[in-house]
Design a protein around this motif. Structure first.
Motif, PDB file in Angstrom:
ATOM      1  N   ASP A 400       0.820  -1.214   0.000  1.00 59.30           N
ATOM      2  CA  ASP A 400       0.000   0.000   0.000  1.00 59.30           C
ATOM      3  C   ASP A 400       0.856   1.268   0.000  1.00 59.30           C
ATOM      4  N   ARG A 401       2.129   1.117   0.350  1.00 53.39           N
ATOM      5  CA  ARG A 401       3.038   2.276   0.272  1.00 53.39           C
ATOM      6  C   ARG A 401       3.269   2.692  -1.171  1.00 53.39           C
ATOM      7  N   GLY A 402       3.203   1.722  -2.091  1.00 50.05           N
ATOM      8  CA  GLY A 402       3.679   2.063  -3.438  1.00 50.05           C
ATOM      9  C   GLY A 402       2.837   1.626  -4.617  1.00 50.05           C
ATOM     10  N   TYR A 403       1.741   0.868  -4.396  1.00 49.45           N
ATOM     11  CA  TYR A 403       0.912   0.437  -5.537  1.00 49.45           C
ATOM     12  C   TYR A 403      -0.518   0.915  -5.317  1.00 49.45           C
ATOM     13  N   GLU A 404      -1.006   1.724  -6.243  1.00 50.76           N
ATOM     14  CA  GLU A 404      -2.367   2.261  -6.098  1.00 50.76           C
ATOM     15  C   GLU A 404      -3.362   1.183  -6.523  1.00 50.76           C
ATOM     16  N   LYS A 405      -4.302   0.863  -5.636  1.00 48.63           N
ATOM     17  CA  LYS A 405      -5.395  -0.085  -5.925  1.00 48.63           C
ATOM     18  C   LYS A 405      -4.889  -1.356  -6.598  1.00 48.63           C
ATOM     19  N   LEU A 406      -3.834  -1.934  -6.064  1.00 46.89           N
ATOM     20  CA  LEU A 406      -3.203  -3.090  -6.717  1.00 46.89           C
ATOM     21  C   LEU A 406      -4.184  -4.216  -7.001  1.00 46.89           C
ATOM     22  N   GLU A 407      -4.946  -4.626  -5.969  1.00 46.96           N
ATOM     23  CA  GLU A 407      -5.805  -5.802  -6.212  1.00 46.96           C
ATOM     24  C   GLU A 407      -6.966  -5.445  -7.123  1.00 46.96           C
ATOM     25  N   ASP A 408      -7.480  -4.198  -7.026  1.00 44.70           N
ATOM     26  CA  ASP A 408      -8.580  -3.809  -7.934  1.00 44.70           C
ATOM     27  C   ASP A 408      -8.093  -3.869  -9.380  1.00 44.70           C
ATOM     28  N   LYS A 409      -6.888  -3.318  -9.591  1.00 43.50           N
ATOM     29  CA  LYS A 409      -6.370  -3.265 -10.968  1.00 43.50           C
ATOM     30  C   LYS A 409      -6.162  -4.668 -11.517  1.00 43.50           C
ATOM     31  N   LEU A 410      -5.557  -5.545 -10.721  1.00 38.10           N
ATOM     32  CA  LEU A 410      -5.283  -6.902 -11.222  1.00 38.10           C
ATOM     33  C   LEU A 410      -6.579  -7.694 -11.367  1.00 38.10           C
ATOM     34  N   ASN A 411      -7.523  -7.509 -10.445  1.00 41.24           N
ATOM     35  CA  ASN A 411      -8.813  -8.224 -10.569  1.00 41.24           C
ATOM     36  C   ASN A 411      -9.550  -7.783 -11.821  1.00 41.24           C
ATOM     37  N   GLN A 412      -9.410  -6.487 -12.143  1.00 42.12           N
ATOM     38  CA  GLN A 412     -10.027  -5.960 -13.365  1.00 42.12           C
ATOM     39  C   GLN A 412      -9.518  -6.716 -14.607  1.00 42.12           C
ATOM     40  N   LEU A 413      -8.280  -7.250 -14.499  1.00 41.76           N
ATOM     41  CA  LEU A 413      -7.698  -7.988 -15.629  1.00 41.76           C
ATOM     42  C   LEU A 413      -8.004  -9.490 -15.567  1.00 41.76           C
ATOM     43  N   GLY A 414      -8.724  -9.901 -14.509  1.00 42.30           N
ATOM     44  CA  GLY A 414      -9.087 -11.321 -14.430  1.00 42.30           C
ATOM     45  C   GLY A 414      -8.378 -12.086 -13.321  1.00 42.30           C
ATOM     46  N   ALA A 415      -7.592 -11.392 -12.494  1.00 42.87           N
ATOM     47  CA  ALA A 415      -6.943 -12.082 -11.366  1.00 42.87           C
ATOM     48  C   ALA A 415      -7.992 -12.368 -10.297  1.00 42.87           C
ATOM     49  N   ASN A 416      -7.624 -13.238  -9.355  1.00 44.66           N
ATOM     50  CA  ASN A 416      -8.541 -13.564  -8.263  1.00 44.66           C
ATOM     51  C   ASN A 416      -7.802 -13.258  -6.948  1.00 44.66           C
TER      52      ASN A 416
END
Ligand code: UD1
Length: 421
Positions: A400-416
């Motif tokens: 969270d120090r360095g990646y904005e909305k990491l899980e949202d962004k990756l989930n948007q691409l199909g990650a779980n």
């Protein structure tokens, strides 16, 4: 403490907007200390390190407003010309307030940054550079106390300063200080990172006279005052590189928007060597991968060479690539903490000094792992995305120090990916 639970082996497809660069946003927010006028900034990412910087600036008396996507920063009255330990210990970049405070107010008291997970990371070059500009600097009880009161008009004096190690924040600190000094400063062996250039361009919009940005000799003609300006922060090349590496590993087809491809050359070249396909456009980049990768050797060094901030992610890639590879870290000692965690996922890695030797395997297996620093955490996320089964990553506050909305962004691409509070 939050955890991420990641189900592996989903391919990534779609489009993603890359955020503004953390490492440009931090110095640019701090550059507001150089003027009483307002700095209007766009693409300031929502990150913990940005919050830490804003709260340090607010403690000093700086006014910060968010109006839609614009962050307005006004350092009209600066009450506290100091950065206490409690505010500096969590983020080393806080040392960047030293140069601006000293140059504008003739005094500054800044805590020495604490120890850091990725090595000792001293600030001697920041200090020597300011001393070369005439500052008196004492170190007492863990604080750097700096003054220019003994100098004509209390101003730092231009000088020629050779930095014996290429330092990113060191170059930025001295460039900001020199902008308000008397005379001309020449910084030799400067950092050439795009984030240093972005800060320099913002300073020039504020009225600074800086030449040679992006080269290793930066010349700064000091001016009496800086003024208001608007600036759009450059994209985050490490965020982009992390997502490119993730897609290379999982397989898929992804377009990243808001990138300047030329800032990614070293990363792209290595990814192409692994066998993936890249299409470069003016402000975007597309990656296509079938997940079958060839191992590549990496050696980190200052820009334009391969960035240390991408070393852990590229090592994760090598763990499932075909062949044996060597990853050599030349910038920071102790930056292999992700290795033990990758081994928990089945990776085959031996460390010899500052080189890791990786024997690629067909796949990694999900496991419980621990994030240790920002980029190490990113490597565990992308390793989990490609791994068989479920991975739980603990201590993800680093991410969270360095990646904005990491899980949202990756989930948007199909990650779980699920975050557990
Ligand atoms: C910046 C980046 C960080 C990146 C690093 C290297 C920010 C906020 N952080 O960190 O993400 O990993 O560049 O690209 O921009 N050194 C000294 N004396 C000094 C200063 C540095 O010996 O006074 C050494 C460091 O210990 C290290 C090397 O120089 O071995 C490079 O460090 P530096 O470029 O200063 O890193 P940061 O600016 O802290």
């Amino acid at each position: 403490m939050d955890k991420l639970v990641i189900q592996g082996q989903s391919q990534l497809h779609g489009e993603l907007e890359i955020s503004g660069a953390k490492n440009a946003a931090l110095p640019i927010l701090i550059a507001s200390l150089l003027t009483e006028d307002t700095l209007s900034l766009t693409h300031i990412p929502h990150l913990q390190d940005v919050n830490t910087t804003k709260s340090l600036l607010k403690y000093m008396g700086v006014d910060i407003k968010n109006i839609d996507d614009v962050t307005e920063v006004t350092a009209k009255e600066v009450i506290n010309k100091n950065a206490p330990y409690e505010r500096v210990k969590t983020m080393r970049a806080s040392i960047l307030v030293l140069g601006p405070l000293l140059a504008r107010f003739g005094e500054a008291k800044v805590s020495l940054p604490g120890g850091c997970a990725i090595g000792s990371r001293p600030v001697d070059i920041h200090i020597k550079g300011l001393q070369a500009m005439g500052a008196k600097i004492d170190i007492h009880s863990g604080y750097i106390e700096a003054s220019t009161k003994h100098l004509p008009r209390s101003k730092l004096q231009g000088c020629i300063f050779y930095m014996d190690i290429v330092t990113v924040t060191g170059t930025e600190n001295l460039m900001m200080a020199a902008s308000l000094s008397h005379g001309i400063t020449i910084l030799e062996n400067s950092a050439k990172e795009p984030e240093v250039v972005d800060l320099g361009e913002c300073l020039n919009k504020m009225g600074a006279k800086i030449r040679g940005l992006g080269t290793d000799i930066i010349t700064i003609e000091g001016v009496d005052e800086l003024h208001k300006a608007s600036h759009d922060v450059i994209f985050d090349r490490i965020e982009a590189g992390t997502y490119l590496t993730a897609v290379a590993m999982t397989g898929g087809d992804v377009l990243l928007r808001n990138v300047k491809v030329e800032c990614l050359d070293a990363i792209i070249q290595k990814l192409i060597e692994t066998g993936i396909k890249i299409e470069a456009y003016e402000n975007s980049i597309r990656i296509k991968s079938d997940g079958k990768l060839k191992a590549v050797n990496i050696r980190t060094a200052p820009y334009p060479a391969f960035p240390t901030d991408m070393q852990a992610q590229m090592m994760a890639l090598n763990t499932i690539a075909d062949g044996v590879s060597e990853v050599t870290e030349t910038i920071f000692e102790n930056r292999f903490m992700h290795v033990q965690e990758l081994i928990r996922m089945g990776a085959q890695i031996d460390i010899r000094g500052n080189t890791a030797i990786i024997r690629g395997k067909e796949y990694l297996e999900g496991a419980s792992v621990m994030a240790t620093d920002l980029r190490a955490s990113a490597s565990l996320v992308i390793a989990s995305l490609a791994a068989k089964g479920q991975t739980t990553i603990d201590r993800i506050y680093h991410l969270d120090r360095g990646y904005e909305k990491l899980e949202d962004k990756l989930n948007q691409l199909g990650a779980n990916i699920k975050r557990i509070h």
